[in-house]
Design a protein around this motif. Structure first.
Motif, PDB file in Angstrom:
ATOM      1  N   GLU A 128      -1.094  -7.412  17.584  1.00 52.45           N
ATOM      2  CA  GLU A 128      -0.829  -6.824  18.896  1.00 52.45           C
ATOM      3  C   GLU A 128      -1.360  -5.398  19.000  1.00 52.45           C
ATOM      4  N   LEU A 129      -1.337  -4.649  17.914  1.00 51.14           N
ATOM      5  CA  LEU A 129      -1.826  -3.268  17.945  1.00 51.14           C
ATOM      6  C   LEU A 129      -3.334  -3.185  17.733  1.00 51.14           C
ATOM      7  N   GLY A 130      -3.893  -4.202  17.123  1.00 52.42           N
ATOM      8  CA  GLY A 130      -5.334  -4.181  16.834  1.00 52.42           C
ATOM      9  C   GLY A 130      -6.187  -4.146  18.080  1.00 52.42           C
ATOM     10  N   THR A 131      -5.839  -4.901  19.091  1.00 51.31           N
ATOM     11  CA  THR A 131      -6.641  -4.960  20.323  1.00 51.31           C
ATOM     12  C   THR A 131      -6.647  -3.613  21.063  1.00 51.31           C
ATOM     13  N   PRO A 132      -5.485  -2.992  21.296  1.00 56.07           N
ATOM     14  CA  PRO A 132      -5.533  -1.683  21.975  1.00 56.07           C
ATOM     15  C   PRO A 132      -6.289  -0.628  21.155  1.00 56.07           C
ATOM     16  N   LEU A 133      -6.146  -0.675  19.831  1.00 62.95           N
ATOM     17  CA  LEU A 133      -6.863   0.306  19.002  1.00 62.95           C
ATOM     18  C   LEU A 133      -8.381   0.093  19.087  1.00 62.95           C
ATOM     19  N   SER A 134      -8.799  -1.154  19.133  1.00 63.25           N
ATOM     20  CA  SER A 134     -10.236  -1.429  19.274  1.00 63.25           C
ATOM     21  C   SER A 134     -10.744  -0.923  20.621  1.00 63.25           C
ATOM     22  N   THR A 135      -9.949  -1.133  21.661  1.00 61.25           N
ATOM     23  CA  THR A 135     -10.328  -0.645  22.986  1.00 61.25           C
ATOM     24  C   THR A 135     -10.451   0.878  22.985  1.00 61.25           C
ATOM     25  N   ALA A 166      -8.014   5.398  11.196  1.00 63.10           N
ATOM     26  CA  ALA A 166      -6.951   5.383  10.172  1.00 63.10           C
ATOM     27  C   ALA A 166      -5.870   4.373  10.546  1.00 63.10           C
ATOM     28  N   CYS A 167      -5.515   4.304  11.821  1.00 60.88           N
ATOM     29  CA  CYS A 167      -4.510   3.325  12.276  1.00 60.88           C
ATOM     30  C   CYS A 167      -5.009   1.900  12.070  1.00 60.88           C
ATOM     31  N   LYS A 168      -6.278   1.658  12.407  1.00 57.70           N
ATOM     32  CA  LYS A 168      -6.846   0.313  12.223  1.00 57.70           C
ATOM     33  C   LYS A 168      -6.894  -0.065  10.750  1.00 57.70           C
ATOM     34  N   ALA A 169      -7.226   0.886   9.877  1.00 59.03           N
ATOM     35  CA  ALA A 169      -7.254   0.610   8.435  1.00 59.03           C
ATOM     36  C   ALA A 169      -5.843   0.283   7.921  1.00 59.03           C
ATOM     37  N   ALA A 170      -4.828   1.025   8.403  1.00 59.93           N
ATOM     38  CA  ALA A 170      -3.450   0.748   7.988  1.00 59.93           C
ATOM     39  C   ALA A 170      -3.014  -0.647   8.467  1.00 59.93           C
ATOM     40  N   LEU A 171      -3.373  -1.007   9.682  1.00 59.39           N
ATOM     41  CA  LEU A 171      -3.034  -2.332  10.201  1.00 59.39           C
ATOM     42  C   LEU A 171      -3.737  -3.433   9.407  1.00 59.39           C
ATOM     43  N   ASN A 172      -4.995  -3.210   9.025  1.00 59.93           N
ATOM     44  CA  ASN A 172      -5.715  -4.202   8.224  1.00 59.93           C
ATOM     45  C   ASN A 172      -5.051  -4.401   6.866  1.00 59.93           C
ATOM     46  N   ARG A 173      -4.611  -3.294   6.250  1.00 58.39           N
ATOM     47  CA  ARG A 173      -3.898  -3.406   4.962  1.00 58.39           C
ATOM     48  C   ARG A 173      -2.583  -4.182   5.140  1.00 58.39           C
ATOM     49  N   LEU A 174      -1.881  -3.874   6.227  1.00 61.18           N
ATOM     50  CA  LEU A 174      -0.623  -4.551   6.513  1.00 61.18           C
ATOM     51  C   LEU A 174      -0.833  -6.044   6.744  1.00 61.18           C
ATOM     52  N   ALA A 175      -1.874  -6.376   7.482  1.00 66.23           N
ATOM     53  CA  ALA A 175      -2.150  -7.787   7.771  1.00 66.23           C
ATOM     54  C   ALA A 175      -2.603  -8.548   6.536  1.00 66.23           C
TER      55      ALA A 175
END
Length: 177
Positions: A128-135, A166-175
């Motif tokens: 859910e957070l990945g899409t807004p961060l990509s935008t 940095a947020c996207k990298a943290a989300l990728n690690r979490l996923a």
């Protein structure tokens, strides 16, 4: 039954030992089989009331016969008490150990389910957070091209891009965990 037939039949005080296999059967066998054994024991006991060979000497001295009967009943009671307490005590310990193992298994299962739920929640949040961060990353990239001649804005946009990355990298690690 055969031993009792040759040793006084239903008059033999050891006839009450027929109860021990029935207790064990009631505790361990399916209900239908335990009842079948009970019917068989009652039928055998009933048979032994009329068909048996008397104990030697029991007819010649009634006082001795009564004393033997009384001592035999006492010995049978003592043996039955020891065997039943031992058997039921052992089965109680086994049931308690099984209950503890079952409780531990349920607790482990609940912990595992909790971890799975947390993992599912983390994956869902990452998605859910990945899409807004990509935008945001795309928009920041476009703004960086437009603000090439404004150094202060370019620095702020570079910082925003670094934070979004940095947020996207943290989300990728979490996923991925």
């Amino acid at each position: 039954g055969v031993l009792l037939f040759f040793s006084g039949g239903a008059n033999n005080p050891l006839v009450t030992l027929y109860l021990l296999p029935l207790v064990y059967a009631a505790l361990t066998l399916p209900r239908r089989q335990a009842w079948m054994l009970a019917v068989l024991a009652v039928a055998d006991y009933t048979f032994l009331m009329d068909f048996f060979l008397p104990l030697p000497g029991s007819h010649s001295d009634p006082a001795l016969a009564f004393r033997l009967h009384t001592v035999g009943m006492w010995a049978t009671f003592c043996g039955a008490a020891v065997l039943m307490v031992g058997l039921i005590g052992r089965m109680t310990r086994e049931l308690h150990a099984r209950d503890i193992a079952l409780r531990d298994f349920r607790e482990k299962q609940l912990r595992d389910e909790k971890w799975v739920a947390m993992g599912t929640l983390a994956a869902s949040a990452a998605h859910e957070l990945g899409t807004p961060l990509s935008t945001l990353a795309v928009l920041i990239g476009e703004w960086q091209h437009q603000a090439a001649d404004q150094p202060d804005l370019a620095d702020d946009l570079a910082l925003m891009h670094a934070q979004v990355s940095a947020c996207k990298a943290a989300l990728n690690r979490l996923a991925n965990e």
